[in-house]
Scaffold this motif. Structure first.
Motif, PDB file in Angstrom:
ATOM      1  N   GLU A  91     -62.882   8.798 105.927  1.00  0.00           N
ATOM      2  CA  GLU A  91     -63.376   9.738 105.406  1.00  0.00           C
ATOM      3  C   GLU A  91     -61.503  10.188 105.081  1.00  0.00           C
ATOM      4  OE1 GLU A  91     -64.023  14.823 104.814  1.00  0.00           O
ATOM      5  OE2 GLU A  91     -64.193  13.757 106.440  1.00  0.00           O
ATOM      6  N   ARG A 211     -55.303  16.535  91.048  1.00  0.00           N
ATOM      7  CA  ARG A 211     -56.372  15.298  90.083  1.00  0.00           C
ATOM      8  C   ARG A 211     -56.375  13.969  90.708  1.00  0.00           C
ATOM      9  NH1 ARG A 211     -51.497  16.336  87.844  1.00  0.00           N
ATOM     10  NH2 ARG A 211     -49.965  14.833  87.759  1.00  0.00           N
ATOM     11  N   GLU A 213     -58.728  10.981  92.450  1.00  0.00           N
ATOM     12  CA  GLU A 213     -59.898  10.409  92.629  1.00  0.00           C
ATOM     13  C   GLU A 213     -60.084  10.175  93.815  1.00  0.00           C
ATOM     14  OE1 GLU A 213     -61.581   8.335  89.566  1.00  0.00           O
ATOM     15  OE2 GLU A 213     -61.599   9.668  87.927  1.00  0.00           O
ATOM     16  N   ASP A 215     -62.997   8.069  96.464  1.00  0.00           N
ATOM     17  CA  ASP A 215     -63.588   7.125  95.920  1.00  0.00           C
ATOM     18  C   ASP A 215     -64.702   7.399  95.090  1.00  0.00           C
ATOM     19  OD1 ASP A 215     -64.466   6.207  99.041  1.00  0.00           O
ATOM     20  OD2 ASP A 215     -65.095   8.081  99.227  1.00  0.00           O
ATOM     21  N   GLY A 216     -64.221   7.677  93.686  1.00  0.00           N
ATOM     22  CA  GLY A 216     -64.347   7.214  92.474  1.00  0.00           C
ATOM     23  C   GLY A 216     -64.696   9.078  91.863  1.00  0.00           C
ATOM     24  N   LYS A 217     -64.673  10.094  92.800  1.00  0.00           N
ATOM     25  CA  LYS A 217     -65.126  11.372  91.966  1.00  0.00           C
ATOM     26  C   LYS A 217     -63.786  11.632  92.180  1.00  0.00           C
ATOM     27  CE  LYS A 217     -69.770  10.856  93.368  1.00  0.00           C
ATOM     28  NZ  LYS A 217     -70.790  11.170  94.758  1.00  0.00           N
ATOM     29  N   PRO A 218     -63.883  13.054  91.370  1.00  0.00           N
ATOM     30  CA  PRO A 218     -62.961  14.001  91.406  1.00  0.00           C
ATOM     31  C   PRO A 218     -62.003  14.577  93.014  1.00  0.00           C
ATOM     32  CG  PRO A 218     -64.360  14.804  89.601  1.00  0.00           C
ATOM     33  CD  PRO A 218     -64.657  13.567  90.167  1.00  0.00           C
ATOM     34  N   PRO A 220     -62.221  17.020  96.072  1.00  0.00           N
ATOM     35  CA  PRO A 220     -62.426  18.562  96.279  1.00  0.00           C
ATOM     36  C   PRO A 220     -61.235  19.452  96.214  1.00  0.00           C
ATOM     37  CG  PRO A 220     -63.950  16.711  97.183  1.00  0.00           C
ATOM     38  CD  PRO A 220     -62.536  16.419  96.754  1.00  0.00           C
TER      39      PRO A 220
END
Length: 395
Positions: A91, A211, A213, A215-218, A220
């Motif tokens: 993480e 802005r 990403e 692991d391919g996600k926005p 948190p």
């Protein structure tokens, strides 16, 4: 048989508690108990500290198991979201990569003109106010605060609010409720600032983090705010206290001031000051997530481990002159910024800040002297970050 307490009392404000010298010789990895009754291991030698700081079997994640501390049990009412100092790999890895990509040594060097400008502004205020002055509130804390404002892209109109709340967090003897309120105010401010920067597409560190990403996600939102709080707390309190300790060290070793105008010699001097005055007073606290055998000692899964940076930096087996500032010595790298994947991401900026502020301070006030004997300066012993209560000076 009861366990010894964590060594805390310094007999000299610029030396770690004397128990560490004996521990390094006789019991470098030993059992101890925290003031609130929690037991753990204390690690005092350079090689062991370095090895354990790089060991993935020690977890920094405090959300799974809150660590012991120096108080009798009070917990802050303001609970902050995760940041680098509470994440383990994997993480931790993408977040660290994002931040160190921004805070490179080259970028830190590019900040020198701005840090010089900020420092000279506060030195001018000190001169105008006239002697005596207390450098802790007049210089040591406001300079890093202003630099952090620049780093996070805090609008000029908000600098006074930002610095006031950051100052309360570092205020000596501040009531816990007052510190919590300041922490909450800063968190709310940064929460709104991250939202604004994401909407505006701001091209600065905070805007890019908002802005990003993972692991391919926005990324948190709450963790972006947590990283901003980390940059504030780690970049402000530690650097501010190191500037004070560096100043006091030079006041007690005036010949070393001659190194400050030369960038290379000044950099070597700062490294020695960093080694001598490890800013994390009681060490780095982690918890074993698996059994560890090191140097003949068995650390069981679930045990708390404190790696003493201050003791490791004075290890007689690693340093030829461990208890004196010697910029010419070919010393082992110090551990003040930690080691391994959790090594301080802002260390390059901290180095530049300390070097620039010390250079400009003694350039502006070449006859600077402490109005209290340096060896009698009072230090903080109720917090993890080591620093001075006050640094009264005359010129």
């Amino acid at each position: 048989m009861s366990l010894p307490q964590l060594p805390r009392a310094r007999t000299n404000p610029f030396d770690p508690p004397p128990e560490y010298t004996l521990l390094r010789k006789e019991s470098p990895i030993s059992r101890f108990v925290w003031p609130n009754g929690v037991e753990g291991w204390l690690v005092t030698r350079y090689n062991d500290v370095r090895a354990l700081l790089a060991d993935p079997r020690l977890s920094i994640n405090r959300f799974n198991a809150p660590p012991p501390n120096l108080s009798a049990g009070r917990k802050p009412s303001v609970m902050l979201p995760k940041s680098l100092v509470a994440m383990d790999p994997p993480e931790h890895t993408p977040w660290r990569r994002l931040i160190i990509r921004e805070m490179t040594p080259r970028w830190a060097r590019s900040m020198e003109p701005r840090i010089t400008e900020i420092t000279r502004g506060y030195l001018e205020q000190i001169r105008e106010s006239g002697p005596p002055a207390d450098l802790v509130p007049a210089l040591n804390f406001p300079v890093p605060s202003k630099v952090i404002c620049d780093l996070l892209g805090v609008p000029d109109a908000d600098h006074a609010f930002f610095q006031e709340q950051a100052g309360i967090r570092s205020e000596v003897g501040a009531a816990p409720e007052r510190v919590d309120a300041a922490t909450g105010a800063l968190y709310s401010y940064l929460d709104d600032l991250v939202t604004e920067k994401r909407k505006a597409g701001a091209d600065d560190l905070l805007g890019r983090l908002a802005r990003a990403e993972i692991d391919g996600k926005p990324a948190p939102h709450d963790i972006v705010v947590g990283q901003a709080m980390l940059l504030l707390i780690a970049g402000h309190d530690t650097t501010a206290n190191m500037i004070g300790l560096g100043t006091a060290t030079l006041l007690a070793n005036r010949a070393l001031v001659d190194d400050l105008p030369d960038t290379e010699r000044a950099a070597a001097l700062v490294e020695e000051i960093l080694r001598m005055q490890a800013i994390i007073q009681y060490g780095i606290v982690r918890r074993a997530v698996a059994d560890i055998d090191i140097d003949g000692v068995h650390i069981a899964e679930g045990d708390w481990v404190v790696s003493s940076l201050a003791s490791a930096n004075r290890d007689e087996s690693r340093y030829g002159c461990p208890h004196a500032v010697d910029p010419s010595a070919a010393n082992a790298p110090h551990l003040t910024f930690g080691y391994g994947v959790h090594q301080c991401a802002g260390q390059s900026l901290a180095r530049v800040e300390v070097r620039v502020v010390l250079r400009e301070l003694f350039k502006e006030f070449p006859t600077l002297r402490a109005t209290t004997p340096v060896e009698e300066l009072r230090y903080r012993e109720d917090m993890f970050v080591y620093g001075l209560f006050a640094l009264p000076v005359q010129w």
